[in-house]
Design a protein around this motif. Structure first.
Motif, PDB file in Angstrom:
ATOM      1  N   GLY A  66      22.680  32.687 -50.044  1.00 25.37           N
ATOM      2  CA  GLY A  66      22.002  33.230 -48.872  1.00 25.37           C
ATOM      3  C   GLY A  66      21.591  34.670 -49.081  1.00 25.37           C
ATOM      4  O   GLY A  66      20.987  35.021 -50.098  1.00 25.37           O
ATOM      5  N   SER A  67      21.951  35.515 -48.118  1.00 26.22           N
ATOM      6  CA  SER A  67      21.634  36.945 -48.232  1.00 26.22           C
ATOM      7  C   SER A  67      22.711  37.714 -48.993  1.00 26.22           C
ATOM      8  O   SER A  67      22.584  38.913 -49.207  1.00 26.22           O
ATOM      9  N   HIS A  68      23.760  37.016 -49.374  1.00 31.56           N
ATOM     10  CA  HIS A  68      24.876  37.662 -50.082  1.00 31.56           C
ATOM     11  C   HIS A  68      24.697  37.495 -51.595  1.00 31.56           C
ATOM     12  O   HIS A  68      25.409  36.728 -52.251  1.00 31.56           O
ATOM     13  N   ARG A  69      23.754  38.235 -52.130  1.00 41.40           N
ATOM     14  CA  ARG A  69      23.451  38.126 -53.554  1.00 41.40           C
ATOM     15  C   ARG A  69      23.818  39.409 -54.265  1.00 41.40           C
ATOM     16  O   ARG A  69      23.680  40.504 -53.703  1.00 41.40           O
ATOM     17  N   TYR A  70      24.239  39.281 -55.513  1.00 42.71           N
ATOM     18  CA  TYR A  70      24.766  40.455 -56.218  1.00 42.71           C
ATOM     19  C   TYR A  70      24.664  40.243 -57.726  1.00 42.71           C
ATOM     20  O   TYR A  70      24.551  39.132 -58.228  1.00 42.71           O
ATOM     21  N   GLU A 106      30.295  44.720 -52.193  1.00 44.67           N
ATOM     22  CA  GLU A 106      30.260  44.361 -50.780  1.00 44.67           C
ATOM     23  C   GLU A 106      29.623  42.986 -50.579  1.00 44.67           C
ATOM     24  O   GLU A 106      30.112  42.161 -49.796  1.00 44.67           O
ATOM     25  N   ALA A 107      28.513  42.720 -51.291  1.00 42.51           N
ATOM     26  CA  ALA A 107      27.866  41.409 -51.187  1.00 42.51           C
ATOM     27  C   ALA A 107      28.778  40.305 -51.697  1.00 42.51           C
ATOM     28  O   ALA A 107      28.822  39.204 -51.137  1.00 42.51           O
ATOM     29  N   TRP A 108      29.525  40.600 -52.761  1.00 44.68           N
ATOM     30  CA  TRP A 108      30.481  39.637 -53.313  1.00 44.68           C
ATOM     31  C   TRP A 108      31.579  39.307 -52.297  1.00 44.68           C
ATOM     32  O   TRP A 108      31.961  38.156 -52.119  1.00 44.68           O
ATOM     33  N   ARG A 109      32.058  40.319 -51.594  1.00 41.75           N
ATOM     34  CA  ARG A 109      33.069  40.084 -50.569  1.00 41.75           C
ATOM     35  C   ARG A 109      32.517  39.232 -49.432  1.00 41.75           C
ATOM     36  O   ARG A 109      33.196  38.323 -48.935  1.00 41.75           O
ATOM     37  N   ARG A 110      31.277  39.526 -49.021  1.00 44.72           N
ATOM     38  CA  ARG A 110      30.671  38.721 -47.952  1.00 44.72           C
ATOM     39  C   ARG A 110      30.459  37.281 -48.397  1.00 44.72           C
ATOM     40  O   ARG A 110      30.426  36.360 -47.578  1.00 44.72           O
ATOM     41  N   ASP A 111      30.326  37.089 -49.708  1.00 44.92           N
ATOM     42  CA  ASP A 111      30.131  35.748 -50.267  1.00 44.92           C
ATOM     43  C   ASP A 111      31.455  35.013 -50.454  1.00 44.92           C
ATOM     44  O   ASP A 111      31.491  33.913 -50.991  1.00 44.92           O
ATOM     45  N   LYS A 116      35.003  32.459 -59.719  1.00 44.76           N
ATOM     46  CA  LYS A 116      34.414  31.514 -60.660  1.00 44.76           C
ATOM     47  C   LYS A 116      33.024  31.144 -60.162  1.00 44.76           C
ATOM     48  O   LYS A 116      32.817  30.954 -58.960  1.00 44.76           O
ATOM     49  N   TRP A 117      32.085  31.043 -61.078  1.00 42.51           N
ATOM     50  CA  TRP A 117      30.709  30.708 -60.704  1.00 42.51           C
ATOM     51  C   TRP A 117      30.198  29.586 -61.603  1.00 42.51           C
ATOM     52  O   TRP A 117      30.406  29.599 -62.822  1.00 42.51           O
ATOM     53  N   THR A 118      29.541  28.603 -60.997  1.00 40.73           N
ATOM     54  CA  THR A 118      28.932  27.504 -61.754  1.00 40.73           C
ATOM     55  C   THR A 118      27.417  27.468 -61.595  1.00 40.73           C
ATOM     56  O   THR A 118      26.751  26.730 -62.306  1.00 40.73           O
ATOM     57  N   ARG A 119      26.892  28.272 -60.645  1.00 33.73           N
ATOM     58  CA  ARG A 119      25.448  28.345 -60.446  1.00 33.73           C
ATOM     59  C   ARG A 119      25.048  29.763 -60.072  1.00 33.73           C
ATOM     60  O   ARG A 119      25.813  30.499 -59.450  1.00 33.73           O
ATOM     61  N   THR A 120      23.829  30.132 -60.466  1.00 32.56           N
ATOM     62  CA  THR A 120      23.284  31.423 -60.063  1.00 32.56           C
ATOM     63  C   THR A 120      22.771  31.326 -58.635  1.00 32.56           C
ATOM     64  O   THR A 120      22.738  30.239 -58.038  1.00 32.56           O
ATOM     65  N   ALA A 121      22.355  32.460 -58.086  1.00 32.18           N
ATOM     66  CA  ALA A 121      21.842  32.478 -56.717  1.00 32.18           C
ATOM     67  C   ALA A 121      20.609  31.601 -56.554  1.00 32.18           C
ATOM     68  O   ALA A 121      20.362  31.062 -55.471  1.00 32.18           O
ATOM     69  N   ASP A 122      19.830  31.431 -57.620  1.00 34.40           N
ATOM     70  CA  ASP A 122      18.639  30.578 -57.540  1.00 34.40           C
ATOM     71  C   ASP A 122      18.898  29.164 -58.047  1.00 34.40           C
ATOM     72  O   ASP A 122      17.966  28.408 -58.332  1.00 34.40           O
TER      73      ASP A 122
END
Length: 305
Positions: A66-70, A106-111, A116-122
Motif C-alpha cells: 500500500g502506502s507503506h513502502r520503503y 517508519e514506513a516499515w513499522r507501519r507495514d 522476512k520478505w518474499t515479494r517486492t512492493a510491486d
C-alpha cells in the motif's frame, strides 16, 4: 556493467562463493602470459593474504504494501584467503537486511515490522530476511593463480611488478592489450587493475605506492582531499568519473575510495551507478575494508560485524 564504455564488476556478484568474476574478460586459463623477471622478495608474513570486507547495498526495489513502502539496505560480509601458491577461498555471510533511513524505518513499522520478505512492493518475487544467515566458505576452483590485468601471475611475479608509477602503468597497459580488448577500454581496465593492487593482491608496499601514484594520472581520476570511512579511519579520497560522454542506455559508474597513504591500502569505496541520469541501484553501494594483510588464521565462515 559499464563504466562509461568500460566493463566493471557488479557489487553483488562478488558474493558468489567458488566463482571467479571477470566481466568482459576472456577466460583467464586461455590468456597469453607476460612473464616478469628478476629476484623475488622475502617470503610473506603469514600463511594467507586475507581481506575482510563489509558491503552495503540498497535493494533495487522497494518493499512494503500500500502506502507503506520503503527501501532496505542489504549488508554482506565477504572474506578471501589466498596462499602464495595461488589457491584461494571465499567466505560470505549476510547479517540481515534493515530499513535504509529513518523515513524507511517508519514506513516499515507501519507495514507491520516484517523480518522476512518474499515479494517486492510491486509484486516481484524475492527472498530476503532481516535475520543473519549461516554463511558459507569454500575454495575458488579453476584459478590456481593471481589474475591481474587478465594475466595469470605467481606470487613471485607479483613481487616483481614495477615499483615506479610509469613502469607499472606501462606493464598493465601492455598486459591488457595482450587480449583482444577495444583500445577505448584499455584505460578503464588499467584503472581497475591499479585500484585492485591497493587491497586485492599480496604485493609489496612499494608496488601499492606506485599504483596509488599511477592512478592519479589516469583519465577521470581526481584527488578530493581527505575523509573518514564508516569506522572512523582517515585517508585520502580519490574519485573516478567516466572519462568520456556516455551513450544512451549506458550504465555510468562513478566511484570514490579512501586510501590510507601510510600503508597504501584501500580503506573504503563508494560506488554510484546511473542509467540515463537515473539511479541504477543494482550497481550502487559501499564497502569498507575491515581487514587487509597476512594472517595464519585459515578460511572460516565470516563472523558477523
Amino acid at each position: 556493467m559499464k563504466f562509461g564504455s568500460v566493463p566493471v564488476r557488479p557489487l553483488i556478484a562478488l558474493a558468489a562463493v567458488g566463482a571467479t568474476v571477470l566481466l568482459g574478460v576472456p577466460s583467464a586459463g586461455k590468456a597469453p602470459e607476460m612473464r616478469l623477471t628478476g629476484v623475488a622478495s622475502a617470503p610473506p608474513g603469514g600463511a594467507y593474504w586475507h581481506t575482510r570486507e563489509l558491503w552495503k547495498e540498497t535493494s533495487p526495489r522497494r518493499l512494503g504494501s500500500g502506502s507503506h513502502r520503503y527501501w532496505v539496505e542489504e549488508p554482506l560480509v565477504l572474506e578471501r584467503w589466498s596462499t602464495p601458491d595461488g589457491r584461494s577461498w571465499v567466505g560470505s555471510r549476510r547479517p540481515g537486511a534493515y530499513p535504509k533511513s529513518a523515513a524507511d524505518r517508519e514506513a516499515w513499522r507501519r507495514d507491520g515490522s516484517p523480518t522476512k520478505w518474499t515479494r517486492t512492493a510491486d509484486g516481484r518475487p524475492l527472498s530476503l530476511s532481516a535475520r543473519p544467515n549461516k554463511g558459507s566458505v569454500g575454495p575458488e576452483r579453476g584459478v590456481g593463480a593471481f589474475v591481474l590485468a587478465m594475466q595469470r601471475l605467481t606470487y613471485d611475479e607479483l613481487q616483481r611488478l614495477p615499483a615506479d608509477p610509469e613502469g607499472l602503468k606501462s606493464w598493465l597497459t601492455r598486459a591488457t592489450r595482450v587480449q583482444p580488448v577495444k583500445e577505448t577500454a584499455v584505460d578503464g581496465f588499467v584503472t581497475g587493475a591499479l585500484t585492485d593492487l591497493l587491497h586485492e593482491f599480496p604485493v609489496p608496499k612499494e608496488v601499492r605506492a606506485a599504483a596509488y601514484r599511477a592512478l592519479q594520472t589516469m583519465p577521470g581520476v581526481r584527488v578530493k582531499g581527505t575523509a573518514k570511512d564508516s569506522v572512523g579511519r582517515t585517508g585520502t579520497v580519490l574519485s573516478i568519473d567516466p572519462p568520456e560522454t556516455p551513450r544512451k542506455d549506458d550504465i555510468v559508474v562513478r566511484s570514490k575510495f579512501i586510501v590510507d597513504t601510510g600503508t597504501m591500502l584501500m580503506l573504503a569505496e563508494d560506488v554510484k551507478a546511473t542509467i540515463d541520469g537515473k539511479p541504477f541501484l543494482e550497481n550502487t553501494g559501499t564497502r569498507t575494508m575491515l581487514q587487509v594483510g597476512w594472517t595464519d588464521a585459515g578460511p572460516a565462515v565470516p563472523a558477523l560485524p
